[in-house]
Design a protein around this motif. Structure first.
Motif, PDB file in Angstrom:
ATOM      1  N   THR A   1      14.563  13.049  -4.713  1.00 34.26           N
ATOM      2  CA  THR A   1      13.461  12.633  -3.824  1.00 34.26           C
ATOM      3  C   THR A   1      13.996  11.618  -2.819  1.00 34.26           C
ATOM      4  O   THR A   1      14.823  10.773  -3.154  1.00 34.26           O
ATOM      5  N   GLN A   2      13.493  11.713  -1.600  1.00 32.89           N
ATOM      6  CA  GLN A   2      13.940  10.802  -0.535  1.00 32.89           C
ATOM      7  C   GLN A   2      12.797   9.868  -0.120  1.00 32.89           C
ATOM      8  O   GLN A   2      12.849   9.229   0.929  1.00 32.89           O
ATOM      9  N   VAL A   3      11.797   9.775  -0.982  1.00 24.62           N
ATOM     10  CA  VAL A   3      10.590   9.028  -0.626  1.00 24.62           C
ATOM     11  C   VAL A   3      10.876   7.549  -0.295  1.00 24.62           C
ATOM     12  O   VAL A   3      10.181   6.944   0.511  1.00 24.62           O
ATOM     13  N   PHE A   4      11.927   7.004  -0.880  1.00 30.08           N
ATOM     14  CA  PHE A   4      12.226   5.573  -0.707  1.00 30.08           C
ATOM     15  C   PHE A   4      13.193   5.302   0.443  1.00 30.08           C
ATOM     16  O   PHE A   4      13.452   4.145   0.787  1.00 30.08           O
ATOM     17  N   THR A   5      13.753   6.374   1.017  1.00 34.79           N
ATOM     18  CA  THR A   5      14.838   6.149   1.980  1.00 34.79           C
ATOM     19  C   THR A   5      14.413   5.392   3.251  1.00 34.79           C
ATOM     20  O   THR A   5      15.248   4.682   3.819  1.00 34.79           O
TER      21      THR A   5
ATOM     22  N   ASN B   1       0.815  -1.227   0.000  1.00 30.38           N
ATOM     23  CA  ASN B   1       0.000   0.000   0.000  1.00 30.38           C
ATOM     24  C   ASN B   1       0.847   1.276   0.000  1.00 30.38           C
ATOM     25  O   ASN B   1       0.306   2.373   0.047  1.00 30.38           O
ATOM     26  N   GLU B   2       2.184   1.141  -0.031  1.00 31.45           N
ATOM     27  CA  GLU B   2       3.047   2.327  -0.033  1.00 31.45           C
ATOM     28  C   GLU B   2       3.815   2.467  -1.344  1.00 31.45           C
ATOM     29  O   GLU B   2       4.407   3.507  -1.617  1.00 31.45           O
ATOM     30  N   VAL B   3       3.808   1.414  -2.147  1.00 34.64           N
ATOM     31  CA  VAL B   3       4.705   1.399  -3.306  1.00 34.64           C
ATOM     32  C   VAL B   3       4.236   2.347  -4.424  1.00 34.64           C
ATOM     33  O   VAL B   3       5.074   2.925  -5.141  1.00 34.64           O
ATOM     34  N   ASP B   4       2.944   2.564  -4.546  1.00 31.95           N
ATOM     35  CA  ASP B   4       2.459   3.472  -5.595  1.00 31.95           C
ATOM     36  C   ASP B   4       3.005   4.886  -5.380  1.00 31.95           C
ATOM     37  O   ASP B   4       3.434   5.540  -6.327  1.00 31.95           O
ATOM     38  N   ALA B   5       2.991   5.330  -4.136  1.00 34.13           N
ATOM     39  CA  ALA B   5       3.471   6.684  -3.829  1.00 34.13           C
ATOM     40  C   ALA B   5       4.964   6.796  -4.136  1.00 34.13           C
ATOM     41  O   ALA B   5       5.439   7.821  -4.651  1.00 34.13           O
ATOM     42  N   VAL B   6       5.716   5.737  -3.844  1.00 38.10           N
ATOM     43  CA  VAL B   6       7.155   5.746  -4.112  1.00 38.10           C
ATOM     44  C   VAL B   6       7.387   5.824  -5.628  1.00 38.10           C
ATOM     45  O   VAL B   6       8.178   6.637  -6.122  1.00 38.10           O
ATOM     46  N   ARG B   7       6.670   4.982  -6.351  1.00 33.48           N
ATOM     47  CA  ARG B   7       6.836   4.977  -7.816  1.00 33.48           C
ATOM     48  C   ARG B   7       6.501   6.341  -8.419  1.00 33.48           C
ATOM     49  O   ARG B   7       7.252   6.867  -9.248  1.00 33.48           O
ATOM     50  N   GLN B   8       5.399   6.922  -7.978  1.00 37.15           N
ATOM     51  CA  GLN B   8       4.997   8.223  -8.547  1.00 37.15           C
ATOM     52  C   GLN B   8       6.053   9.295  -8.268  1.00 37.15           C
ATOM     53  O   GLN B   8       6.367  10.106  -9.140  1.00 37.15           O
ATOM     54  N   ALA B   9       6.607   9.282  -7.081  1.00 39.58           N
ATOM     55  CA  ALA B   9       7.635  10.280  -6.738  1.00 39.58           C
ATOM     56  C   ALA B   9       8.903  10.074  -7.571  1.00 39.58           C
ATOM     57  O   ALA B   9       9.550  11.041  -7.991  1.00 39.58           O
ATOM     58  N   ILE B  10       9.240   8.822  -7.832  1.00 40.19           N
ATOM     59  CA  ILE B  10      10.442   8.521  -8.642  1.00 40.19           C
ATOM     60  C   ILE B  10      10.227   8.975 -10.084  1.00 40.19           C
ATOM     61  O   ILE B  10      11.105   9.601 -10.697  1.00 40.19           O
ATOM     62  N   VAL B  11       9.071   8.671 -10.622  1.00 38.49           N
ATOM     63  CA  VAL B  11       8.784   9.051 -12.012  1.00 38.49           C
ATOM     64  C   VAL B  11       8.814  10.585 -12.144  1.00 38.49           C
ATOM     65  O   VAL B  11       9.385  11.136 -13.086  1.00 38.49           O
ATOM     66  N   ALA B  12       8.246  11.274 -11.164  1.00 38.16           N
ATOM     67  CA  ALA B  12       8.225  12.738 -11.206  1.00 38.16           C
ATOM     68  C   ALA B  12       9.649  13.303 -11.077  1.00 38.16           C
ATOM     69  O   ALA B  12      10.019  14.254 -11.778  1.00 38.16           O
ATOM     70  N   ALA B  13      10.460  12.704 -10.196  1.00 41.83           N
ATOM     71  CA  ALA B  13      11.837  13.171 -10.004  1.00 41.83           C
ATOM     72  C   ALA B  13      12.637  13.004 -11.283  1.00 41.83           C
ATOM     73  O   ALA B  13      13.371  13.907 -11.713  1.00 41.83           O
ATOM     74  N   GLN B  14      12.476  11.843 -11.914  1.00 43.66           N
ATOM     75  CA  GLN B  14      13.216  11.595 -13.162  1.00 43.66           C
ATOM     76  C   GLN B  14      12.776  12.578 -14.235  1.00 43.66           C
ATOM     77  O   GLN B  14      13.608  13.127 -14.967  1.00 43.66           O
TER      78      GLN B  14
ATOM     79  N   LYS C   1      10.786 -12.156 -11.967  1.00 40.18           N
ATOM     80  CA  LYS C   1       9.388 -11.771 -11.727  1.00 40.18           C
ATOM     81  C   LYS C   1       9.235 -11.415 -10.246  1.00 40.18           C
ATOM     82  O   LYS C   1       9.947 -11.961  -9.400  1.00 40.18           O
ATOM     83  N   GLY C   2       8.320 -10.523  -9.955  1.00 41.54           N
ATOM     84  CA  GLY C   2       8.068 -10.192  -8.558  1.00 41.54           C
ATOM     85  C   GLY C   2       6.984  -9.142  -8.447  1.00 41.54           C
ATOM     86  O   GLY C   2       6.739  -8.381  -9.390  1.00 41.54           O
ATOM     87  N   ALA C   3       6.356  -9.095  -7.289  1.00 34.48           N
ATOM     88  CA  ALA C   3       5.326  -8.080  -7.039  1.00 34.48           C
ATOM     89  C   ALA C   3       5.992  -6.731  -6.796  1.00 34.48           C
ATOM     90  O   ALA C   3       7.156  -6.672  -6.371  1.00 34.48           O
ATOM     91  N   ALA C   4       5.258  -5.667  -7.058  1.00 32.63           N
ATOM     92  CA  ALA C   4       5.777  -4.325  -6.740  1.00 32.63           C
ATOM     93  C   ALA C   4       6.104  -4.268  -5.257  1.00 32.63           C
ATOM     94  O   ALA C   4       5.334  -4.762  -4.420  1.00 32.63           O
ATOM     95  N   GLY C   5       7.268  -3.692  -4.950  1.00 32.84           N
ATOM     96  CA  GLY C   5       7.719  -3.650  -3.556  1.00 32.84           C
ATOM     97  C   GLY C   5       8.754  -4.721  -3.249  1.00 32.84           C
ATOM     98  O   GLY C   5       9.379  -4.692  -2.192  1.00 32.84           O
ATOM     99  N   SER C   6       8.955  -5.659  -4.204  1.00 35.19           N
ATOM    100  CA  SER C   6       9.994  -6.691  -4.031  1.00 35.19           C
ATOM    101  C   SER C   6      11.337  -6.131  -4.478  1.00 35.19           C
ATOM    102  O   SER C   6      11.395  -5.199  -5.286  1.00 35.19           O
TER     103      SER C   6
END
Ligand SMILES: O=C(O)CCC(=O)C(=O)O
Length: 282
Positions: A75-79, A26-39, A193-198
């Motif tokens: 972005t430090q969202v993943f730290t 439930n936290e991985v979507d926010a991390v992905r969005q922040a990474i995409v925006a940072a890039q 292969k793996g789920a998001a967050g792996s």
């Protein structure tokens, strides 16, 4: 609960392992969005750096893959997850205390991106100005990881790898292996292969390659590497004398990154700071 000794055994035998649920679902979507925006904010700068390296005659990246070096400065969202016990229990067991992060980049593989070439990561990729000469000693000296911010599967370009190749004495990155085409499928290759967050963790010697994303959505990932304190990271650190001597003055290419901004370092979670203390902007 998977034991650390089981993971170490897999790393030793296969060269890789997928650690599940490092970033909760439930936290991985926010991390992905922040990474995409940072890039996206740094896309032009990042492409210009790649183009400059290519203009000097070097092969770097893959067409259709956007990237950002040292994304942690943006972005430090993943730290909060970087030093999670699921990761550090393995890293501590491999390297002992004082391990360091040697790379914090991100990659976005857009639909239709090209397949990359077989390589191993720094310091085993002989296209880099700084690299360990083959034949490699049979020891795990650097741990690479690819953090799945979207699920990885065969359709969207889950990383290609060759199980067991971490114990081979060389890799085809710089050509020179007569019987291996660095751009062609390898008979025993597989896709991760793996789920998001792996998180895919692997011995940096493992042969791997970017796969083509055949889905209609970008495949987003963080590239994080962990090193023991005694591995000299300076050749890959812009501004350090070894980088100047081995990369800049030779006109070579290298895995390279810039230091962590001081205010970014100051704001890191306390358990993450030791991983970056070696590489802060002065
Ligand atoms: O993004 C991928 O699937 C592979 C990335 C890669 O080749 C690397 O980090 O060296």
């Amino acid at each position: 609960m998977i034991s650390v000794s089981h993971i170490l055994e897999k790393l030793k035998r296969d060269g890789f392992y997928v650690v599940e649920n490092v970033i909760p679902e439930n936290e991985v979507d926010a991390v992905r969005q922040a990474i995409v925006a940072a890039q996206a904010r740094k896309h032009a700068e990042s492409e210009a750096a790649l183009a400059a390296t290519r203009a000097r005659g070097h092969r770097v990246g893959a067409e259709g893959v956007a990237s950002l070096r040292q994304v942690i400065n943006e972005t430090q969202v993943f730290t909060p997850y970087l030093a999670s016990r699921k990761m550090m229990d393995v890293i501590d067991a491999l390297f002992g205390p004082y391990a360091r992060v040697s790379c914090t980049d991100c990659v976005i593989n857009y639909p239709g991106n090209e397949r990359g070439y077989w390589h191993a990561d720094w310091p085993y990729n002989a296209t880099n100005a700084s690299h360990i000469p083959s034949p490699y000693p049979d020891a795990l000296l650097h741990l690479s990881s690819i953090w799945m911010l979207t699920a990885f599967n065969e359709k969207n370009g889950g990383t290609f790898l060759v199980p067991g190749s971490h114990r081979w004495l060389d890799n085809p990155a710089a050509g020179g292996m007569d019987d291996v085409d660095q751009d062609a499928p390898y008979p025993s290759e597989m896709q991760v292969k793996g789920a998001a967050g792996s998180v895919l963790i692997y011995d940096s010697r493992l042969w791997h390659a970017v796969a083509s994303n055949q889905s209609d959505q970008p495949r987003v990932a963080l590239i994080v590497r962990y090193a023991p304190w005694w591995l000299n990271l300076n050749p890959s650190h812009i501004g350090k004398p070894e980088h100047e001597m081995m990369v800049v003055e030779t006109g070579g290419k290298n895995y390279e990154s810039m230091p962590l901004q001081k205010e970014v370092y100051d704001g890191l979670p306390e358990d993450v700071k030791p991983l970056y203390r070696h590489w802060i902007e002065q």
